[in-house]
Design a protein around this motif. Structure first.
Motif, PDB file in Angstrom:
ATOM      1  N   SER A  59       0.860  -1.184   0.000  1.00 29.96           N
ATOM      2  CA  SER A  59       0.000   0.000   0.000  1.00 29.96           C
ATOM      3  C   SER A  59       0.896   1.234   0.000  1.00 29.96           C
ATOM      4  N   TYR A  60       0.286   2.394  -0.220  1.00 24.53           N
ATOM      5  CA  TYR A  60       1.069   3.618  -0.297  1.00 24.53           C
ATOM      6  C   TYR A  60       0.370   4.763   0.420  1.00 24.53           C
ATOM      7  N   MET A  61       1.086   5.483   1.226  1.00 26.18           N
ATOM      8  CA  MET A  61       0.630   6.761   1.760  1.00 26.18           C
ATOM      9  C   MET A  61       1.862   7.646   1.905  1.00 26.18           C
ATOM     10  N   TYR A  62       1.654   8.974   1.966  1.00 28.30           N
ATOM     11  CA  TYR A  62       2.789   9.879   2.115  1.00 28.30           C
ATOM     12  C   TYR A  62       3.526   9.612   3.411  1.00 28.30           C
ATOM     13  N   SER A  63       4.814   9.843   3.360  1.00 25.09           N
ATOM     14  CA  SER A  63       5.589   9.868   4.587  1.00 25.09           C
ATOM     15  C   SER A  63       6.823  10.709   4.285  1.00 25.09           C
TER      16      SER A  63
ATOM     17  N   ALA B  20       1.602  23.677  -2.227  1.00 20.68           N
ATOM     18  CA  ALA B  20       0.197  23.899  -1.896  1.00 20.68           C
ATOM     19  C   ALA B  20      -0.778  22.994  -2.658  1.00 20.68           C
ATOM     20  N   PRO B  21      -0.511  22.642  -3.941  1.00 20.41           N
ATOM     21  CA  PRO B  21      -1.495  21.813  -4.646  1.00 20.41           C
ATOM     22  C   PRO B  21      -1.559  20.356  -4.167  1.00 20.41           C
ATOM     23  N   VAL B  22      -0.619  19.888  -3.372  1.00 19.18           N
ATOM     24  CA  VAL B  22      -0.597  18.467  -2.996  1.00 19.18           C
ATOM     25  C   VAL B  22      -1.690  18.194  -1.964  1.00 19.18           C
ATOM     26  N   PRO B  23      -2.566  17.217  -2.239  1.00 20.35           N
ATOM     27  CA  PRO B  23      -3.648  16.961  -1.288  1.00 20.35           C
ATOM     28  C   PRO B  23      -3.167  16.175  -0.061  1.00 20.35           C
ATOM     29  N   LEU B  24      -3.864  16.296   1.037  1.00 18.52           N
ATOM     30  CA  LEU B  24      -3.718  15.487   2.256  1.00 18.52           C
ATOM     31  C   LEU B  24      -2.427  15.724   3.039  1.00 18.52           C
TER      32      LEU B  24
ATOM     33  N   GLU C  36      -8.583   8.041  -3.337  1.00 10.42           N
ATOM     34  CA  GLU C  36      -9.084   8.711  -4.535  1.00 10.42           C
ATOM     35  C   GLU C  36      -8.418  10.069  -4.769  1.00 10.42           C
ATOM     36  N   GLU C  37      -8.189  10.823  -3.671  1.00 11.75           N
ATOM     37  CA  GLU C  37      -7.558  12.140  -3.821  1.00 11.75           C
ATOM     38  C   GLU C  37      -6.194  12.008  -4.483  1.00 11.75           C
ATOM     39  N   LEU C  38      -5.470  10.961  -4.104  1.00  9.06           N
ATOM     40  CA  LEU C  38      -4.121  10.778  -4.648  1.00  9.06           C
ATOM     41  C   LEU C  38      -4.181  10.359  -6.113  1.00  9.06           C
TER      42      LEU C  38
ATOM     43  N   GLY D 177      -3.277  12.079 -11.487  1.00  8.29           N
ATOM     44  CA  GLY D 177      -3.767  12.167 -12.859  1.00  8.29           C
ATOM     45  C   GLY D 177      -4.143  10.851 -13.519  1.00  8.29           C
ATOM     46  N   PHE D 178      -4.376   9.771 -12.728  1.00  7.08           N
ATOM     47  CA  PHE D 178      -4.757   8.515 -13.390  1.00  7.08           C
ATOM     48  C   PHE D 178      -6.113   7.984 -12.914  1.00  7.08           C
TER      49      PHE D 178
END
Lengths: 346, 321
Positions: free
Chosen positions: A34-38, A194-198, A311-313, A318-319
């Protein structure tokens, strides 16, 4: 080893290919399913032999063709390379860093001979030989940053450090994942993100900035980032969105394996000694899904990551519209078997 | 980032007493190689093995940043201090091997400035010496105002006034000479940046005056390294490392943590950079905050401490380290 350079294109007929060696050394970015920001930073002090982490500035089989593509982009749009007046010293810092690194790391490809400020640079793959005076701009055909980044793969953001912040005050950006130097120039770290969500809500940027401000000379750091690109296109810029955005609609179940690419950025961070600025090289690696699934662990894992990414990511990267097609394709290569920890193939 | 701090083995190749308080030290690489270039205003952290104690003190690099053969620093002897400057003055000899850190700059020039206005007090002259060399090599515009006690204690006054007769202004306190600060700030062209290095009183005076006169905060830069002060011994417990030990009278909390074998982050060791900020889990007593990193409300909260300069008085303090 000597590198066999490809003669290939990143536009129009898209003849870009990855050799078997390039596939094996591809920087697959997912260490789990899985993937999330870190704040996934680590020291950039070499890596396994032959890997893209081994050298300070990786040179691979795409080098010559990437440099030709950069020249085409700069020819059409000179604003892809900009340097605010106070950033010239940082430009010399960057030129020095790259010339010294490449000549030490690839002595068969690059040579640097220094006699005081009289420098002699030899770039064998590109057939360039240049004698110049270090810190004297009039002795180079371009400013120092533009000169050396026309000979180095990856985008380069040159950052000024002041007021406990980093400022994007110069750069050469032609292989970007949909952001614009011309738009971001002069912005600080929080503004250009600023445009990066979450991520901001997660406190990622505050922590990342604190880490970056404290990067010291001789102690570079690195991280990976990723997105998805249709066709092996380096220049996915906002400036040219009208040319490449529409290509995202050309995916079909039949061609998705060949046309859909995973795009991975190796982002590195170096403190620049003379200017106390930072350079942020962003190196793009592309791999088609059909090449990627030749490594069974990567095929299984990418299926799970793309299927489950928020979904936000998927929208930001863009996919979102093509996600069902991509997941359908990748599901054929996921037998449900467990995957091992870490990014490397089994 | 101590764990990743690059260190350099050096040899002391020259020691020059400048006056009764200040001595200059020159370092060259022990392996004969070249030192890293740096930017004017950078410091290096010098490791000193003083008997059982390892001291790590920051000193501004004063040599030409482009000269990679040697670094020089100037050290003012502090008879009331904990011993770092005394150790350098009394114990270090030409030929000694020492370990220093890569340069770190927390007092960099703002290269956007149209003019650099430097205000130095006493030993605060040292970072400006490197900055002036950097600016001279790049045609940068600067003006230095340097206050010191008298001619005899005015380190580098003669060198500076000889090399830059039109850009250097010196004030001797004993002769009653004083900087007319308001007048100076009032006459500066747009795009001037102010840099201050000197005693705390001088830094506050210039910052307050500049603020009152409407200077933008971003155009006023200062560097003040606090030396850790001695204090009563106290007990500290490190929760993560599961260690409990005493911090000695002349030891900083950070030094005690390092002596216990725990690799804690740091950069400036002078209460300025924020790198060593540590969470306080429990404090049965009073934290003596001495840094200028934490905000006042953070200090009052009792939840944070900067172990490089701050201390504790009481029964025990428990840190998240």
């Amino acid at each position: 080893m000597t590198i066999q350079f490809n003669d290939e294109t990143f536009r129009d007929d898209y003849t870009f290919t990855n050799s078997e060696r390039a596939i094996k050394r591809f920087p697959f970015p997912f260490h789990e399913d899985s993937y999330m920001y870190s704040v996934n930073m680590e020291q950039h002090q070499g890596g396994p032999e032959g890997s893209i982490y081994e050298k300070r500035f990786d040179v691979d089989e795409h080098y010559i063709s990437e440099m030709k593509d950069r020249a085409l982009v700069l020819d059409e749009d000179p604003l892809r390379c900009q340097s605010l007046p106070h950033m010239t010293l940082a430009g010399w810092d960057l030129l020095e860093l790259i010339m010294v690194s490449k000549s030490e790391d690839y002595p068969d490809l690059f040579e640097l001979h220094r006699d005081g400020n009289n420098w002699h640079w030899i770039n064998k793959p590109l057939g360039i030989e240049q004698k110049f005076v270090f810190m004297d701009e009039s002795t180079l055909p371009y400013g120092p940053m533009e000169y050396i980044t026309r000979q180095t793969q990856g985008d380069f953001a040159l950052l000024d450090q002041r007021d406990e912040n980093l400022w994007m005050d110069a750069g050469t950006v032609t292989t970007q994942a949909d952001w614009s130097l011309d738009f971001d120039i002069g912005m600080n770290f929080f503004e250009w993100h600023a445009p990066v969500p979450l991520a901001a809500e997660m406190g990622v940027f505050k922590r990342a900035l604190k880490f970056l401000l404290n990067i010291q000379q001789g102690m570079p750091a690195r991280r990976l980032n990723w997105t998805m690109t249709v066709n092996p296109l380096l220049d996915t810029s906002p400036e040219n969105y009208h040319k490449w955005g529409v290509q995202k609609t050309t995916l079909t179940p039949e061609n998705v394996g060949q046309k859909q690419y995973l795009r991975v950025e190796l982002q590195t961070f170096f403190r620049l000694p003379r200017s106390n600025g930072m350079v942020f090289p962003i190196r793009c690696y592309l791999i088609s899904l059909e090449d990627l699934v030749t490594i069974p662990k990567w095929g299984r894992r990418l299926h799970r990551v793309i299927r489950d990414v928020p979904e936000e990511l998927a929208t930001y990267k863009g996919f979102i519209d093509n996600r069902p097609l991509i997941v359908d394709y990748l599901s054929k290569f996921d037998d449900g078997a467990p995957t091992s920890d870490g990014v490397w193939p089994d | 980032m101590s764990a990743g701090t690059n260190k350099i083995g050096v040899v002391v190749t020259d020691i020059v007493p400048l006056n009764e308080l200040v001595t200059r030290f020159k370092f060259e690489r022990a392996d004969g190689g070249l030192l890293p270039t740096f930017s004017g205003g950078a410091h290096t952290v010098i490791e000193m093995k003083d008997g059982e104690t390892t001291r790590l003190n920051p000193y501004s690099l004063m040599s030409d940043p482009a000269d990679r053969h040697a670094y020089t620093i100037s050290v003012r002897r502090d008879d009331a201090g904990r011993g770092g400057s005394l150790f350098l003055h009394k114990n270090v000899r030409i030929g000694d091997e020492m370990v220093i850190s890569y340069p770190v700059n927390l007092f960099a020039l703002d290269l956007r400035a149209h003019k650099h206005l430097m205000i130095a007090g006493g030993i605060g002259i040292t970072p400006f010496l490197a900055q002036i060399k950097q600016l001279s090599a790049t045609n940068g515009r600067f003006e230095l105002h340097y206050a010191c006690r008298n001619q005899a204690l005015g380190s580098y006054v003669d060198d500076l006034t000889t090399a830059h007769p039109n850009n250097v202004h010196v004030y001797f306190d004993d002769d009653g000479q004083a900087l007319d600060l308001e007048n100076l700030l009032d006459g500066q062209p747009l795009g001037t940046h102010i840099y201050i290095c000197g005693p705390k009183g001088m830094i506050n005076w210039v910052r307050d005056t500049a603020e009152r006169l409407g200077w933008p905060r971003e155009a006023v830069h200062y560097e003040e390294f606090l030396a850790p002060q001695s204090g009563k011994p106290f007990t500290v417990k490190l929760a993560k490392s599961d260690l409990e030990f005493e911090v000695g009278e002349h030891q900083s909390l950070l030094e005690a943590i390092e002596a216990a074998g725990v690799d804690a982050p740091y950069l400036c060791r002078g209460g300025a950079c924020g790198q060593c900020e540590t969470d306080v889990l429990e404090a049965d007593g009073e934290i003596l905050h001495r840094d200028h990193w934490l905000e006042d409300d953070e200090k009052e909260s009792g939840k944070k401490i900067m172990p490089c300069v701050s201390r504790f008085e009481g029964r025990i303090i428990v840190l998240d380290r």
